[in-house]
Write an enzyme that holds these catalytic residues in place. Structure first.
Site, mmCIF file in Angstrom:
data_model
loop_
_atom_site.group_PDB
_atom_site.id
_atom_site.type_symbol
_atom_site.label_atom_id
_atom_site.label_comp_id
_atom_site.label_asym_id
_atom_site.label_seq_id
_atom_site.Cartn_x
_atom_site.Cartn_y
_atom_site.Cartn_z
ATOM 1 N N CYS A 59 0.827 -1.219 0.000
ATOM 2 C CA CYS A 59 0.000 0.000 0.000
ATOM 3 C C CYS A 59 0.855 1.261 0.000
ATOM 4 C CB CYS A 59 -0.930 0.001 1.208
ATOM 5 S SG CYS A 59 -2.044 -1.399 1.195
ATOM 6 N N HIS A 86 -1.790 3.560 -6.033
ATOM 7 C CA HIS A 86 -2.642 2.483 -6.556
ATOM 8 C C HIS A 86 -4.083 2.923 -6.349
ATOM 9 C CE1 HIS A 86 -2.435 1.509 -2.252
ATOM 10 N NE2 HIS A 86 -3.646 1.013 -2.407
ATOM 11 N N HIS A 90 -8.502 2.294 -5.980
ATOM 12 C CA HIS A 90 -9.601 1.474 -5.458
ATOM 13 C C HIS A 90 -10.916 1.957 -6.053
ATOM 14 C CE1 HIS A 90 -7.355 -0.637 -2.336
ATOM 15 N NE2 HIS A 90 -6.760 0.519 -2.038
ATOM 16 N N ASP A 128 -13.786 11.621 -6.246
ATOM 17 C CA ASP A 128 -13.871 10.747 -7.421
ATOM 18 C C ASP A 128 -12.845 11.150 -8.485
ATOM 19 O OD1 ASP A 128 -14.949 8.646 -8.969
ATOM 20 O OD2 ASP A 128 -16.220 10.062 -10.063
ATOM 21 N N HIS A 129 -12.117 10.137 -9.005
ATOM 22 C CA HIS A 129 -11.075 10.356 -10.020
ATOM 23 C C HIS A 129 -9.993 11.324 -9.534
ATOM 24 C CE1 HIS A 129 -13.889 8.193 -12.484
ATOM 25 N NE2 HIS A 129 -12.968 8.057 -13.400
ATOM 26 N N GLU A 177 -13.533 -0.622 0.797
ATOM 27 C CA GLU A 177 -12.326 -0.292 0.037
ATOM 28 C C GLU A 177 -12.062 -1.384 -1.003
ATOM 29 O OE1 GLU A 177 -8.585 1.991 1.297
ATOM 30 O OE2 GLU A 177 -8.172 -0.087 1.803
HETATM 31 NI NI NI Z 1 -5.097 0.930 -1.010
#
Ligand code: NI
Length: 134
Positions: free
Chosen positions: A32, A38, A40, A78-79, A123
């Site tokens: 993480c 990264h 989700h 968002d985004h 998540e």
């Molecule tokens: Ni994560």
């Protein structure tokens, strides 16, 4: 009685603390802590509790909740890259726990005080957190 409005948003993040060494961040946060971030696909459930209005038959018009979620959460997160784009996480590690607490505080400040509020955040399909102010 409780009613719920669901919403989804997609965000990138990285779990790490600026005040920790690279080694300690890697030890605690592992994958993480990937320095290139990264993503989700988050699912949010906003649960509102209260009494049913005898005239309307509604506890709350869910359109109100839908618009609150859009204005306070979706437009913000968002985004976005939570670490880089969102002031809320400038100095706060964007774990699911912290995201749900930030979201709860944002909604709580806009929701009429006569209603109770609890939020669940997925998540991943299997990792879920819930916050109701405690
Ligand atoms: Ni994560």
């Amino acid at each position: 009685m409780r009613v719920c409005r669901r919403a989804t948003f997609n965000s990138a993040h990285r779990l790490y603390r600026k005040d920790w060494s690279d080694e300690k961040n890697q030890e605690i946060f592992g994958k993480c802590n990937n320095k290139n971030y990264h993503g989700h696909n988050y699912t949010l459930e906003v649960w509102v509790s209260g009494k049913v209005n005898e005239e309307t038959g509604y506890l709350i018009d869910l359109k109100i909740v839908k618009d609150l979620i859009k204005d306070e959460i979706i437009e913000r997160f968002d985004h976005r890259n939570l670490n880089l784009d969102c002031i809320e996480f400038e100095n706060l590690n964007p774990t699911a726990e912290n995201i749900v607490m930030v979201s709860w505080n944002l909604l709580r400040s806009k929701l009429d005080k006569s209603f109770g509020l609890s939020i669940k955040l997925w998540e991943t399909e299997n990792n879920i957190v819930e916050y109701d102010g405690n």
